[in-house]
Design a protein around this motif. Structure first.
Motif, short mmCIF file in Angstrom:
data_model
loop_
_atom_site.label_atom_id
_atom_site.label_comp_id
_atom_site.label_asym_id
_atom_site.label_seq_id
_atom_site.Cartn_x
_atom_site.Cartn_y
_atom_site.Cartn_z
N GLY A 46 0.47 -1.09 -0.25
CA GLY A 46 0.17 -0.21 -0.30
C GLY A 46 0.92 1.10 -0.03
N THR A 47 1.60 1.38 -0.31
CA THR A 47 2.71 2.50 -0.48
C THR A 47 2.30 3.41 -1.66
N ASP A 48 2.68 4.52 -1.76
CA ASP A 48 2.38 5.57 -2.26
C ASP A 48 3.46 5.10 -3.66
N SER A 49 4.51 4.62 -3.01
CA SER A 49 5.38 4.19 -4.99
C SER A 49 4.80 3.22 -5.83
N ASP A 50 4.42 2.29 -4.23
CA ASP A 50 3.87 0.69 -5.37
C ASP A 50 2.16 0.92 -6.46
N ARG A 51 1.24 1.85 -5.23
CA ARG A 51 0.50 2.77 -6.42
C ARG A 51 0.70 3.54 -7.54
N LEU A 52 1.71 4.40 -7.41
CA LEU A 52 1.88 4.76 -8.37
C LEU A 52 2.39 4.22 -9.30
N ARG A 53 3.07 3.30 -9.55
CA ARG A 53 3.19 2.24 -10.24
C ARG A 53 2.30 1.52 -11.35
N PHE A 54 1.47 0.97 -9.51
CA PHE A 54 0.36 -0.01 -10.75
C PHE A 54 -0.46 0.75 -11.47
N ILE A 55 -0.93 1.66 -11.14
CA ILE A 55 -2.36 2.73 -11.80
C ILE A 55 -1.08 3.14 -12.93
N ALA A 56 0.27 3.87 -13.43
CA ALA A 56 1.32 3.91 -14.28
C ALA A 56 0.87 2.67 -15.36
N TYR A 57 1.62 1.68 -14.39
CA TYR A 57 1.49 -0.11 -15.74
C TYR A 57 0.13 -0.15 -15.91
N SER A 58 -0.76 -0.61 -15.25
CA SER A 58 -2.04 -0.22 -15.82
C SER A 58 -2.95 0.70 -17.56
N THR A 59 -2.66 2.44 -16.24
CA THR A 59 -2.47 3.12 -18.19
C THR A 59 -1.16 3.10 -18.75
N MET A 60 -0.54 2.32 -19.03
CA MET A 60 0.53 2.09 -19.98
C MET A 60 -0.33 0.36 -20.89
N LEU A 61 -0.66 -0.40 -20.24
CA LEU A 61 -1.42 -1.50 -21.06
C LEU A 61 -2.36 -1.17 -21.89
N LEU A 62 -3.23 -0.02 -20.81
CA LEU A 62 -4.11 0.09 -21.78
C LEU A 62 -3.96 1.31 -22.61
N SER A 63 -3.55 1.78 -22.48
CA SER A 63 -2.78 2.66 -24.07
C SER A 63 -2.18 1.72 -24.57
N GLY A 64 -1.70 0.60 -24.91
CA GLY A 64 -1.51 0.33 -26.26
C GLY A 64 -2.77 -0.45 -26.51
N LEU A 65 -3.63 -1.35 -26.04
CA LEU A 65 -5.32 -1.64 -26.53
C LEU A 65 -5.43 -0.55 -26.68
N SER A 66 -5.97 0.77 -26.44
CA SER A 66 -6.63 1.91 -26.82
C SER A 66 -5.92 2.48 -28.32
N PHE A 67 -4.60 2.33 -28.24
CA PHE A 67 -4.55 2.55 -29.58
C PHE A 67 -4.56 1.85 -30.82
#
Length: 126
Positions: A88-109
């Motif tokens: 539940g750290t801020d760093s892990d939360r940031l990286r999880f959301i960023a990684y999910s956003t990166m995957l959704l960006s690829g799918l949306s592209f």
């Protein structure tokens, strides 16, 4: 001294709102594509030779999705512990959301490209 672009991107706050940007842009492009095709078919029965408005909208959608993916890529590379980011750290939360956003960006592209392909290959409204 001004911070560089990667430092400014890392400083951005990743939230669930940033997570929904790529699929929202794809959905807006999907709606735009179908509305554009319906207007073109009602007016002329086919597409214009080079539909500049359609390709402009497609390029804009791809640029926004690509920018979102690049920002997410930079944010997911912040230093910290190795995956999985399950704490539940801020760093892990940031990286999880960023990684999910990166995957959704690829799918949306890919989805935007596949939405635009029929206009490229089909010239009439039959």
């Amino acid at each position: 001294m001004k911070p560089g672009l990667p430092e400014r991107v890392r400083g951005l706050k990743a939230t669930l709102w940033t997570l929904i940007v790529p699929p929202t842009v794809w959905a807006a492009h999907f709606l735009f594509a179908y509305l554009w095709v319906s207007v073109q078919c009602a007016k002329t029965g086919g597409f214009s030779r080079f539909p500049l408005v359609f390709w402009g909208g497609t390029a804009l959608a791809l640029v926004v999705i690509l920018a979102s993916g690049i920002i997410a890529l930079v944010q997911s590379c912040t230093p910290g512990t190795a995956p999985p980011h399950e704490h539940g750290t801020d760093s892990d939360r940031l990286r999880f959301i960023a990684y999910s956003t990166m995957l959704l960006s690829g799918l949306s592209f890919v989805a935007v490209v596949f939405t635009a392909l029929p206009v490229l290959f089909i010239g009439d409204c039959r």
